[in-house]
Design a protein around this motif. Structure first.
Motif, PDB file in Angstrom:
ATOM      1  N   ASP A 192       0.838  -1.198   0.000  1.00 60.25           N
ATOM      2  CA  ASP A 192       0.000   0.000   0.000  1.00 60.25           C
ATOM      3  C   ASP A 192       0.873   1.248   0.000  1.00 60.25           C
ATOM      4  OD1 ASP A 192      -2.768  -1.030   0.204  1.00 60.25           O
ATOM      5  OD2 ASP A 192      -2.037  -1.888   2.084  1.00 60.25           O
ATOM      6  N   ALA A 193       0.399   2.284  -0.666  1.00 57.38           N
ATOM      7  CA  ALA A 193       1.112   3.558  -0.700  1.00 57.38           C
ATOM      8  C   ALA A 193       0.077   4.672  -0.859  1.00 57.38           C
ATOM      9  CB  ALA A 193       2.131   3.588  -1.829  1.00 57.38           C
ATOM     10  N   ARG A 194       0.551   5.895  -0.798  1.00 52.68           N
ATOM     11  CA  ARG A 194      -0.312   7.059  -0.983  1.00 52.68           C
ATOM     12  C   ARG A 194       0.077   7.760  -2.283  1.00 52.68           C
ATOM     13  NH1 ARG A 194      -4.753   6.840   1.644  1.00 52.68           N
ATOM     14  NH2 ARG A 194      -4.962   9.134   1.689  1.00 52.68           N
ATOM     15  N   SER A 195      -0.924   8.103  -3.050  1.00 54.58           N
ATOM     16  CA  SER A 195      -0.732   8.853  -4.280  1.00 54.58           C
ATOM     17  C   SER A 195      -0.989  10.324  -3.987  1.00 54.58           C
ATOM     18  CB  SER A 195      -1.707   8.350  -5.345  1.00 54.58           C
ATOM     19  OG  SER A 195      -1.549   9.061  -6.545  1.00 54.58           O
ATOM     20  N   ARG A 196      -0.033  11.190  -4.341  1.00 49.27           N
ATOM     21  CA  ARG A 196      -0.148  12.615  -4.012  1.00 49.27           C
ATOM     22  C   ARG A 196       0.026  13.464  -5.267  1.00 49.27           C
ATOM     23  NH1 ARG A 196       2.531  10.182   0.334  1.00 49.27           N
ATOM     24  NH2 ARG A 196       1.482  10.515   2.335  1.00 49.27           N
ATOM     25  N   ALA A 197      -0.746  14.534  -5.325  1.00 48.12           N
ATOM     26  CA  ALA A 197      -0.654  15.449  -6.459  1.00 48.12           C
ATOM     27  C   ALA A 197      -0.856  16.875  -5.967  1.00 48.12           C
ATOM     28  CB  ALA A 197      -1.707  15.106  -7.511  1.00 48.12           C
ATOM     29  N   ARG A 198      -0.349  17.818  -6.745  1.00 44.47           N
ATOM     30  CA  ARG A 198      -0.477  19.228  -6.370  1.00 44.47           C
ATOM     31  C   ARG A 198      -1.914  19.708  -6.480  1.00 44.47           C
ATOM     32  NH1 ARG A 198       3.643  21.871 -10.455  1.00 44.47           N
ATOM     33  NH2 ARG A 198       2.355  20.500 -11.771  1.00 44.47           N
ATOM     34  N   SER A 199      -2.694  19.060  -7.352  1.00 43.74           N
ATOM     35  CA  SER A 199      -4.062  19.515  -7.569  1.00 43.74           C
ATOM     36  C   SER A 199      -4.883  18.416  -8.220  1.00 43.74           C
ATOM     37  CB  SER A 199      -4.076  20.748  -8.480  1.00 43.74           C
ATOM     38  OG  SER A 199      -3.656  20.402  -9.795  1.00 43.74           O
ATOM     39  N   ALA A 200      -6.205  18.588  -8.163  1.00 43.60           N
ATOM     40  CA  ALA A 200      -7.096  17.658  -8.852  1.00 43.60           C
ATOM     41  C   ALA A 200      -6.867  17.708 -10.353  1.00 43.60           C
ATOM     42  CB  ALA A 200      -8.548  18.007  -8.520  1.00 43.60           C
ATOM     43  N   ALA A 201      -6.543  18.891 -10.877  1.00 44.83           N
ATOM     44  CA  ALA A 201      -6.296  19.029 -12.316  1.00 44.83           C
ATOM     45  C   ALA A 201      -5.099  18.203 -12.758  1.00 44.83           C
ATOM     46  CB  ALA A 201      -6.092  20.500 -12.672  1.00 44.83           C
ATOM     47  N   ASP A 202      -4.066  18.115 -11.911  1.00 47.64           N
ATOM     48  CA  ASP A 202      -2.903  17.287 -12.257  1.00 47.64           C
ATOM     49  C   ASP A 202      -3.289  15.818 -12.361  1.00 47.64           C
ATOM     50  OD1 ASP A 202      -1.332  19.534 -12.294  1.00 47.64           O
ATOM     51  OD2 ASP A 202      -0.009  18.917 -10.654  1.00 47.64           O
ATOM     52  N   VAL A 203      -4.125  15.358 -11.441  1.00 52.12           N
ATOM     53  CA  VAL A 203      -4.577  13.964 -11.484  1.00 52.12           C
ATOM     54  C   VAL A 203      -5.380  13.704 -12.753  1.00 52.12           C
ATOM     55  CG1 VAL A 203      -5.947  12.186 -10.334  1.00 52.12           C
ATOM     56  CG2 VAL A 203      -4.606  13.799  -8.969  1.00 52.12           C
ATOM     57  N   ALA A 204      -6.277  14.613 -13.060  1.00 52.87           N
ATOM     58  CA  ALA A 204      -7.118  14.456 -14.253  1.00 52.87           C
ATOM     59  C   ALA A 204      -6.277  14.457 -15.522  1.00 52.87           C
ATOM     60  CB  ALA A 204      -8.151  15.574 -14.304  1.00 52.87           C
ATOM     61  N   THR A 205      -5.306  15.351 -15.600  1.00 51.68           N
ATOM     62  CA  THR A 205      -4.427  15.402 -16.766  1.00 51.68           C
ATOM     63  C   THR A 205      -3.629  14.108 -16.887  1.00 51.68           C
ATOM     64  OG1 THR A 205      -4.244  17.807 -16.568  1.00 51.68           O
ATOM     65  CG2 THR A 205      -2.560  16.689 -17.876  1.00 51.68           C
ATOM     66  N   ALA A 258     -14.522  15.755 -10.405  1.00 50.61           N
ATOM     67  CA  ALA A 258     -14.803  14.573  -9.585  1.00 50.61           C
ATOM     68  C   ALA A 258     -13.713  14.354  -8.541  1.00 50.61           C
ATOM     69  CB  ALA A 258     -14.940  13.346 -10.488  1.00 50.61           C
ATOM     70  N   ILE A 259     -12.458  14.531  -8.932  1.00 49.36           N
ATOM     71  CA  ILE A 259     -11.352  14.370  -7.977  1.00 49.36           C
ATOM     72  C   ILE A 259     -11.449  15.438  -6.892  1.00 49.36           C
ATOM     73  CG2 ILE A 259      -8.847  14.539  -7.687  1.00 49.36           C
ATOM     74  CD1 ILE A 259      -9.569  11.931  -8.960  1.00 49.36           C
ATOM     75  N   GLY A 260     -11.727  16.676  -7.290  1.00 47.89           N
ATOM     76  CA  GLY A 260     -11.848  17.755  -6.311  1.00 47.89           C
ATOM     77  C   GLY A 260     -12.993  17.526  -5.342  1.00 47.89           C
ATOM     78  N   LYS A 261     -14.103  17.023  -5.854  1.00 44.63           N
ATOM     79  CA  LYS A 261     -15.260  16.768  -4.994  1.00 44.63           C
ATOM     80  C   LYS A 261     -14.974  15.656  -3.988  1.00 44.63           C
ATOM     81  CE  LYS A 261     -19.179  17.078  -6.961  1.00 44.63           C
ATOM     82  NZ  LYS A 261     -20.358  16.830  -7.848  1.00 44.63           N
ATOM     83  N   ARG A 262     -14.223  14.644  -4.399  1.00 41.43           N
ATOM     84  CA  ARG A 262     -13.962  13.502  -3.515  1.00 41.43           C
ATOM     85  C   ARG A 262     -12.784  13.747  -2.572  1.00 41.43           C
ATOM     86  NH1 ARG A 262     -12.923   7.112  -5.257  1.00 41.43           N
ATOM     87  NH2 ARG A 262     -12.555   6.376  -3.131  1.00 41.43           N
TER      88      ARG A 262
END
Length: 264
Positions: free
Chosen positions: A198-211, A241-245
């Motif tokens: 198990d690990a944690r996925s981290r991003a600066r923003s929801a937009a980065d995840v979506a991109t 959706a990422i931002g909402k969750r």
């Protein structure tokens, strides 16, 4: 070819830090403990594992990194830390190396894409010396990987009549321990050890995840091939959706992979 066009660049900029880097470090640490003299990486992509191997393995260890995609391996070769690495375009199902020429074969999140997995594992075994190790990881079920699941569900909802399913079907579709064991054994190995990490996925923003998911994976092709939604609209929908969750600003979610170890 899965990774062509603009995908490799987005993959390198977004997917590597968001998803791959923690597991690349895990694989490199496992390999470091074994002290190999010569290492082959297959399906190296843009070099997430290659860079970690180069950072932790002794300077005397030879590293050969390969990928079927010329675009991906070119990016990998352009982003090294200065240590000599032999980068080559090569097919994991037909490796251009002599029998018994490596102490370790490592592959990060590539086995899911092999069209003939037993053959790929048999090739890895062929190029390993006796006692050498095949070390690779694959994603667990998409439900255990929160960013990927959210992206997949959102994109599917945009096309209910023909939902894109690449993420669940391919990168997150090879997680069954029995199937992995069967394929590795069919490649000539004894039954492998499989560990869930198990690990944690981290991003600066929801937009980065979506991109990352909409434009850095072949789900982009599935979106482009369906009428009614542009890639920009799909990316915006996943961002929402990422931002909402997961909230505004920096975001993080759970992820899980399986690490497979097989000794020749």
């Amino acid at each position: 070819m899965y990774f062509d066009g603009s995908i490799p660049g987005v993959y390198q900029q977004y997917l590597v830090p968001i998803l791959f880097r923690p597991y690349a470090r895990d694989l490199a640490a496992r390999l470091m403990d074994r002290g190999p003299a010569r290492v082959l990486e297959t399906a190296a992509g843009t070099g997430a594992v290659t860079r970690e191997l180069a950072a932790v393995l002794p300077a005397t260890t030879q590293i050969v990194a390969t990928d079927l995609s010329g675009s991906m391996i070119e990016l990998a070769a352009a982003s090294t830390n200065g240590r000599p690495v032999d980068f080559r375009q090569a097919d994991a199902l037909d490796l251009p190396f002599p029998d018994g020429s490596f102490d370790a074969v490592v592959c990060q999140f590539g086995a899911m894409f092999f069209p003939d997995k037993p053959r790929a594992f048999a090739e890895a075994r062929r190029v390993l010396r006796p006692g050498g190790v095949l070390l690779f990881n694959v994603w667990d079920h998409i439900a255990a990987n929160e960013f990927a699941a959210t992206a997949a569900d959102t994109v599917a909802a945009l096309h209910p009549e023909d939902p894109p399913d690449f993420l669940a079907r391919v990168p997150y579709g090879y997680h069954d321990h029995a199937a992995i064991t069967r394929d590795v054994s069919a490649g000539g190995f004894e039954p492998p050890r499989i560990e869930s990490v198990d690990a944690r996925s981290r991003a600066r923003s929801a937009a980065d995840v979506a991109t990352a998911f909409c434009q850095g994976t072949p789900i982009r092709t599935e979106i482009d091939n369906r009428p009614g939604r542009t890639i920009a609209e799909a990316t915006d929908a996943v961002t929402s959706a990422i931002g909402k969750r997961f909230g505004d600003g920096p975001v993080e979610g759970a992820m899980r992979a399986h690490v497979v170890t097989a000794v020749r």
